[in-house]
Design an enzyme around this catalytic site. Structure first.
Site, short mmCIF file in Angstrom:
data_model
loop_
_atom_site.label_atom_id
_atom_site.label_comp_id
_atom_site.label_asym_id
_atom_site.label_seq_id
_atom_site.Cartn_x
_atom_site.Cartn_y
_atom_site.Cartn_z
N LYS A 10 0.85 -1.20 0.00
CA LYS A 10 0.00 0.00 0.00
C LYS A 10 0.88 1.24 0.00
O LYS A 10 2.05 1.18 0.37
CB LYS A 10 -0.91 0.04 1.23
CG LYS A 10 -0.19 0.08 2.61
CD LYS A 10 0.25 1.44 3.10
CE LYS A 10 0.88 1.40 4.49
NZ LYS A 10 1.85 2.47 4.75
N PRO A 95 9.84 -4.22 -0.74
CA PRO A 95 10.98 -3.84 0.11
C PRO A 95 10.56 -3.67 1.58
O PRO A 95 9.43 -3.29 1.87
CB PRO A 95 11.45 -2.51 -0.47
CG PRO A 95 10.86 -2.42 -1.82
CD PRO A 95 9.62 -3.25 -1.82
N LEU A 100 5.70 0.55 2.92
CA LEU A 100 4.77 -0.11 1.98
C LEU A 100 3.95 -1.19 2.67
O LEU A 100 3.08 -1.81 2.05
CB LEU A 100 5.57 -0.70 0.81
CG LEU A 100 6.36 0.34 0.01
CD1 LEU A 100 7.36 -0.35 -0.93
CD2 LEU A 100 5.42 1.23 -0.79
N GLY A 102 4.50 -4.22 3.61
CA GLY A 102 4.56 -5.60 3.10
C GLY A 102 4.40 -6.62 4.22
O GLY A 102 3.66 -7.61 4.07
N GLY A 103 5.06 -6.40 5.34
CA GLY A 103 4.98 -7.35 6.47
C GLY A 103 3.56 -7.45 7.01
O GLY A 103 3.08 -8.54 7.33
N ASP A 137 -1.26 -1.70 10.57
CA ASP A 137 -1.62 -1.65 9.15
C ASP A 137 -2.38 -2.89 8.69
O ASP A 137 -2.85 -2.95 7.55
CB ASP A 137 -0.35 -1.53 8.28
CG ASP A 137 0.28 -0.15 8.38
OD1 ASP A 137 -0.42 0.81 8.76
OD2 ASP A 137 1.48 -0.03 8.07
O1 C5P Z 1 1.37 -1.51 15.14
P1 C5P Z 1 2.75 -1.56 14.58
O2 C5P Z 1 3.53 -2.70 15.10
O3 C5P Z 1 2.77 -1.46 13.08
O4 C5P Z 1 3.45 -0.23 15.08
C1 C5P Z 1 4.85 -0.10 15.14
C2 C5P Z 1 5.19 1.08 16.05
O5 C5P Z 1 4.83 2.30 15.39
C3 C5P Z 1 4.46 1.09 17.35
O6 C5P Z 1 5.14 0.35 18.34
C4 C5P Z 1 4.44 2.58 17.69
O7 C5P Z 1 5.68 2.99 18.21
C5 C5P Z 1 4.30 3.22 16.32
N1 C5P Z 1 2.90 3.51 15.98
C6 C5P Z 1 2.25 4.54 16.61
N2 C5P Z 1 0.95 4.82 16.30
C7 C5P Z 1 0.31 4.11 15.35
C8 C5P Z 1 0.96 3.05 14.68
C9 C5P Z 1 2.26 2.78 15.02
O8 C5P Z 1 2.82 5.21 17.48
N3 C5P Z 1 -0.95 4.39 15.05
#
Ligand code: C5P
Length: 309
Positions: A10, A95, A100, A102-103, A137
């Site tokens: 995305k 990548p 993006l 991907g994970g 995501d």
């Molecule tokens: O949820 P995810 O593991 O993708 O988020 C990675 C990190 O990005 C979180 O630990 C946080 O530090 C930050 N994050 C955030 N607010 C969001 C999404 C992610 O602060 N809405």
């Protein structure tokens, strides 16, 4: 039986970020757009004691800590039944560290394919709950929407009408991995709140009224300044600002950043125009661009129209 799918990437067309909540996450408002660049994921039942993930393909990606294994494990826990182990193969094209997702997309597809493999029916509510538990995501990808307004931590997904026609994206992923955690932390130190708010409202209204490929391409100069994480990403990786300058000079178009970076994109009225611009750019590669990955994609995929390398 083997179950296979192509989890897509995305881009964030806009990204508004609010004050951190008590749980440390930031409330978002973002228009997510699925693009035609995908990994390949295959799941089958296996005899071993543990789920095993094998990763191949042109993009290197670690197995340890991979969200695919986390998704499988959360689904197994939630099912609360003894279930066979899984052998999962991931062919990686999207990548890493490029904004993006991907994970996250791989994790969403794992929830679907593992449920199918185990013959478990999942209600929409449970799918969403598991998706949100894996990562912010993931709910967007579980929704299956080609374009959506994503809010909250990422768990509120409002599908929007798709773009009419076939726009083309030119995407550049430099060899700079920006950590999402670091970008949000740096965001808190900077005063870039408010960015993306008006643009998100206006883009949602435009999509709801019906947007075609040519009209979406004309949004690029607005999207350029509608990502609240741009100032944070540039503090973390100043080379990103230089890269954007050189892309804008070379193409004569505005370039926007997706997520917390490091990928930059611009939108053309057609995939052919995006591919043509990509070829011209590739012929003139220098500096950071020389080691970047370039893709021209449509919104359907599963594979890019053109890529380099
Ligand atoms: O949820 P995810 O593991 O993708 O988020 C990675 C990190 O990005 C979180 O630990 C946080 O530090 C930050 N994050 C955030 N607010 C969001 C999404 C992610 O602060 N809405």
């Amino acid at each position: 039986m083997t179950f296979s799918a192509r989890p897509p990437a995305k881009v964030n067309l806009t990204l508004e970020v609010g004050e951190p909540r008590d749980d440390g996450f930031h409330p978002l408002r973002s228009v997510f757009l699925r693009i035609g660049l995908s990994d390949r994921l295959t799941v089958r039942q296996a005899d071993g004691e543990r789920d095993v993930l094998a990763v191949g393909g042109p993009v290197a990606c670690p197995v340890e800590g991979n969200l695919v294994l986390r998704a499988a494990s959360l689904l197994r826990q939630r099912a609360g039944l003894p279930l066979p182990s899984l052998a999962i193969e991931l062919e990686k094209h999207i990548p890493l560290g490029g904004g993006l997702a991907g994970g996250s997309s791989n994790a969403a597809t794992t929830l679907e394919l593992a449920a199918a493999c185990w013959g478990i029916g999942l209600s929409a509510a449970v799918r969403l709950e598991l998706a949100a538990a894996v990562g912010s995501d993931v709910p967007f990808f579980i929704s299956g929407a080609p374009v959506a307004l994503v809010e909250g931590r990422g768990e509120h997904v409002r599908p929007l009408p798709g773009v009419r026609g076939r726009p083309g994206l030119l995407l550049v992923t430099p060899p700079l991995e920006i950590s999402t955690v670091a970008a949000f932390a740096r965001f808190d130190d900077l005063a870039s709140r408010g960015t993306g708010e008006r643009e998100t409202d206006e883009l949602v209204a435009a999509l709801e009224a019906g947007l075609d490929a040519g009209a979406l391409a004309e949004w690029t100069p607005i999207l350029r300044d509608a990502n609240a994480l741009w100032p944070a990403a540039v503090r973390l990786e100043p080379a990103l600002a230089e890269l954007r300058d050189s892309l804008e000079l070379a193409t004569g178009r505005a370039w926007a950043m997706t997520g917390s970076g490091s990928s930059l994109f611009t939108i053309y009225p057609s995939p052919d125009e995006a591919a043509e611009a990509g070829r011209r750019l590739a012929a003139d590669l220098s500096g950071a661009l020389a080691r970047a990955r370039l893709y021209a994609t449509d919104l359907a995929g599963p594979d890019p129209i053109w890529r380099q390398p």
